[in-house]
Design an enzyme around this catalytic site. Structure first.
Site, PDB file in Angstrom:
ATOM      1  N   LYS A  83      -2.061 -12.326-102.240  1.00 45.26           N
ATOM      2  CA  LYS A  83      -2.161 -12.933-100.909  1.00 45.26           C
ATOM      3  C   LYS A  83      -1.563 -14.335-100.971  1.00 45.26           C
ATOM      4  O   LYS A  83      -1.935 -15.144-101.834  1.00 45.26           O
ATOM      5  CB  LYS A  83      -3.637 -13.012-100.543  1.00 45.26           C
ATOM      6  CG  LYS A  83      -3.948 -12.993 -99.072  1.00 45.26           C
ATOM      7  CD  LYS A  83      -5.470 -12.926 -98.925  1.00 45.26           C
ATOM      8  CE  LYS A  83      -5.907 -12.806 -97.521  1.00 45.26           C
ATOM      9  NZ  LYS A  83      -7.366 -12.999 -97.398  1.00 45.26           N
TER      10      LYS A  83
HETATM   11  C1  E4P Z   1      -8.512 -12.312 -94.167  1.00 45.41           C
HETATM   12  O1  E4P Z   1      -7.935 -11.820 -95.104  1.00 45.41           O
HETATM   13  C2  E4P Z   1      -9.457 -13.425 -94.269  1.00 45.41           C
HETATM   14  O2  E4P Z   1     -10.144 -13.314 -95.490  1.00 45.41           O
HETATM   15  C3  E4P Z   1     -10.517 -13.423 -93.199  1.00 45.41           C
HETATM   16  O3  E4P Z   1     -10.378 -12.352 -92.319  1.00 45.41           O
HETATM   17  C4  E4P Z   1     -10.849 -14.739 -92.622  1.00 45.41           C
HETATM   18  O4  E4P Z   1     -11.845 -14.580 -91.639  1.00 45.41           O
HETATM   19  P1  E4P Z   1     -12.700 -15.801 -91.053  1.00 45.41           P
HETATM   20  O5  E4P Z   1     -11.909 -16.455 -89.991  1.00 45.41           O
HETATM   21  O6  E4P Z   1     -13.928 -15.138 -90.501  1.00 45.41           O
HETATM   22  O7  E4P Z   1     -12.996 -16.719 -92.216  1.00 45.41           O
END
Ligand code: E4P
Length: 217
Positions: A83
């Site tokens: 990522k």
């Molecule tokens: C995606 O890969 C992220 O880990 C995640 O969806 C972030 O979500 P949040 O805005 O609830 O922290």
């Protein structure tokens, strides 16, 4: 539509994997910190709980160090997906890794133009953050719609991974738009199974079945 769990909590992942409906997992530095576990150790454990992609995020901000981190992370397991953030360095890293056959999830996407760039960089997944977009006064679902149109216009095979999902309506709208994947906290995924009328229906059927005095096994 694929369902990924957005968590680094092992028990939750095990519970969802047991349903047979879990297609992968996404983590980020905040979720790793919340788990209190060692990054490498918990990521390896998660990779063993699903055959699907497990996103593990780099923490460097420059391309050269991102590549070094990715080299370490991709050795964890075959199903690790690297990522990277949606920055110039992140997309440079995405291009290099994807040309090398590595799965890449480009995260922190907040505009359709950013998603276009990620697709051009060969991303396996683009992660538009709908919940955070809503929090900021925009409509996260409009972003998903725009990305779907652009990707379909040019036949990009980058998958739209709806992230920062907060509730079941985000899931429903993502499915209606035709997003490829959504990642949500375990509580949101578990909530999708529930309906008050399902519970009431079971209650009624059970009460009537008891009256028959029969059993199936
Ligand atoms: C995606 O890969 C992220 O880990 C995640 O969806 C972030 O979500 P949040 O805005 O609830 O922290």
């Amino acid at each position: 539509m694929k369902f990924f769990a957005d968590t680094a909590e092992i028990d939750d992942i095990k519970e969802l994997a047991a349903t047979g409906l879990l297609d992968g997992v996404t983590t980020n530095p905040s979720l790793i910190a919340k788990s209190g576990r060692d990054f490498m150790e918990v990521t390896k454990e998660i990779c063993g709980l699903t055959d699907g992609p497990v996103s593990a995020e780099v923490v460097a901000l420059d391309h050269a160090t991102m590549m070094k981190e990715a080299e370490v992370l991709r050795k964890i397991a075959d199903n690790v997906c690297i990522k990277v953030p949606l920055t110039i360095d992140g997309l440079q890293t995405c291009k290099a890794l994807s040309e090398d056959g590595t799965m890449v999830n480009v995260t922190l996407c907040f505009s359709a133009n950013q998603a276009l760039l990620a697709a051009k960089a060969g991303a396996t997944f683009i992660s538009p953050f709908v919940g955070r977009h809503d929090d900021n006064g925009s409509n996260g679902m409009d972003l998903i719609r725009d990305i779907r149109t652009i990707y379909d216009n040019y036949l990009f095979d980058t998958e739209i991974l709806v992230a920062s999902v907060r509730h079941s309506t985000h899931v429903l709208e993502s499915a209606l738009i035709g997003a490829d994947v959504m990642t949500a906290p375990p509580a949101v995924i578990k909530g999708l199974f529930k309906h008050i009328l399902t519970d009431k229906g079971i209650e009624g059927f059970m009460a009537d079945w008891e009256k028959t005095g029969q059993s199936i096994v």
